[in-house]
Design an enzyme around this catalytic site. Structure first.
Site, mmCIF file in Angstrom:
data_model
loop_
_atom_site.group_PDB
_atom_site.id
_atom_site.type_symbol
_atom_site.label_atom_id
_atom_site.label_comp_id
_atom_site.label_asym_id
_atom_site.label_seq_id
_atom_site.Cartn_x
_atom_site.Cartn_y
_atom_site.Cartn_z
ATOM 1 C CE1 TYR A 56 -3.053 -2.699 0.240
ATOM 2 C CE2 TYR A 56 -2.947 -2.686 2.871
ATOM 3 C CZ TYR A 56 -3.252 -3.675 1.972
ATOM 4 O OH TYR A 56 -4.438 -4.917 1.862
ATOM 5 C CG HIS A 141 -0.781 -9.263 0.438
ATOM 6 N ND1 HIS A 141 -0.432 -7.658 0.426
ATOM 7 C CD2 HIS A 141 -2.441 -8.770 0.487
ATOM 8 C CE1 HIS A 141 -1.414 -6.722 -0.074
ATOM 9 N NE2 HIS A 141 -2.513 -7.840 -0.692
#
Length: 330
Positions: A56, A141
């Site tokens: 992010y 992830h």
């Protein structure tokens, strides 16, 4: 705000989780001050679970979230980040990262790495960016294209780190249910983060993953309950799974919205409450980029949703007849 046990371990997470991709400049820039205000507003609303990732904003989300949390009582919240993408500095940092969705300078490149060394290196870098003493929950992830390496290298290393006490709990986060179900079957993970696959418009998580998680005592955190925008503001041109929604999906979302309005319930409130109908679901994660969004999410989750609304949607074929709803599970 209620909290729930996360799987079989000792961690407890608030019903509403703060998704920190937004403060990593997802799609549009926000300032450091706006990011801090968003975290503060979420805290004041009762949120005690915060989720981030190196992906992010090329580390910006972790830096901002860590800075905002640093002055808060460390034992009163749960922090999760993710492994699978290493950030490597570029020799020449030119342009931006908008191709990957983030309005930040392209100062680093992401390198997929689900090896044991990659996991440890990723967490060391995350702790440095966060400036905090520990990470409570680590998600593998998006291992979609790296399933075998994630299962045979990343997960065993995280299991060793959990045994050492380096991390508190292990999870896997994806926007598909099938591989998550495999992790639940074949490993001893504590949690899964399922994005976009258990919502008012998409219940694919119910086919196998959620019943299996309930059976194995694995906590399910549901993300993407607005399906990237369509269930927040259904209209032509709205997005579903990060692409323009089809006319059929827009029409269905508008029908669900009309059903909510018949019962004086905002669509956003119904979308946030719906996942809690399944006993495996422990928290709903909402991406937040401002104080106003944090306050709105908490207010929507607190909005009463009558059983008659779910019955209405089922009768009209807008929800499957057998889907569990919050009132049915208490």
């Amino acid at each position: 705000m209620r909290d729930n046990p996360l799987g079989r371990g000792t961690l407890r997470v608030s019903e509403l989780a703060f998704g920190a991709a937004g403060i990593g400049n997802l799609f549009i820039p926000v300032t450091d001050a706006q990011a801090e205000q968003a975290v503060s507003a979420a805290w004041e609303s009762g949120v005690r679970y915060f989720d981030t990732a190196p992906h992010y904003g090329l580390g910006l989300s972790e830096r901002r979230l860590g800075a905002a949390l640093r002055g808060l009582p460390r034992d009163e919240y749960v922090l999760s980040t993710k492994v699978g993408r290493l950030l490597r500095p570029r020799k020449e940092a030119t342009g931006d990262d908008l191709a990957n969705g983030f309005a930040v300078p392209a100062a680093h490149e992401r390198v997929w790495d689900f090896t044991a060394d990659g996991v440890r290196g990723s967490l060391e870098a995350s702790l440095e960016r966060l400036g905090l003493d520990r990470i409570d929950l680590v998600y593998v992830h998006d291992p979609d294209d790296h399933a075998e390496q994630a299962l045979t290298q990343a997960y065993p290393e995280l299991e060793r780190m959990r045994a050492e006490g380096t991390v508190g709990a292990i999870g896997v986060g994806m926007n598909q249910a099938g591989l998550l179900a495999r992790f639940v079957r074949e490993t001893d993970i504590d949690a899964v983060l399922l994005a976009g696959r258990y919502s008012l418009l998409d219940q694919r998580g119910l086919d196998e993953l959620l019943p299996l998680a309930a059976e194995r005592g694995v906590g399910v955190v549901v993300g993407g309950v607005f399906n990237s925008g369509l269930l927040a503001d259904p209209r032509p041109g709205a997005t579903f799974d990060y692409a323009t929604a089809s006319d059929a999906l827009v029409s269905r979302a508008l029908e669900i919205k009309a059903g909510c309005e018949r019962h004086d319930v905002p669509l956003r409130a119904a979308a946030l409450r719906f996942p809690f109908g399944h006993p495996a679901v422990v928290s709903v994660l909402v991406g937040v980029r401002s104080a106003a969004e944090a306050e709105d999410a908490a207010a929507m989750l607190r909005t009463p949703v009558p059983a008659a609304l779910w019955d209405d949607l089922k009768e009209r074929g807008l929800l499957p007849a057998g889907v569990p709803t919050p009132e049915e599970t208490g």
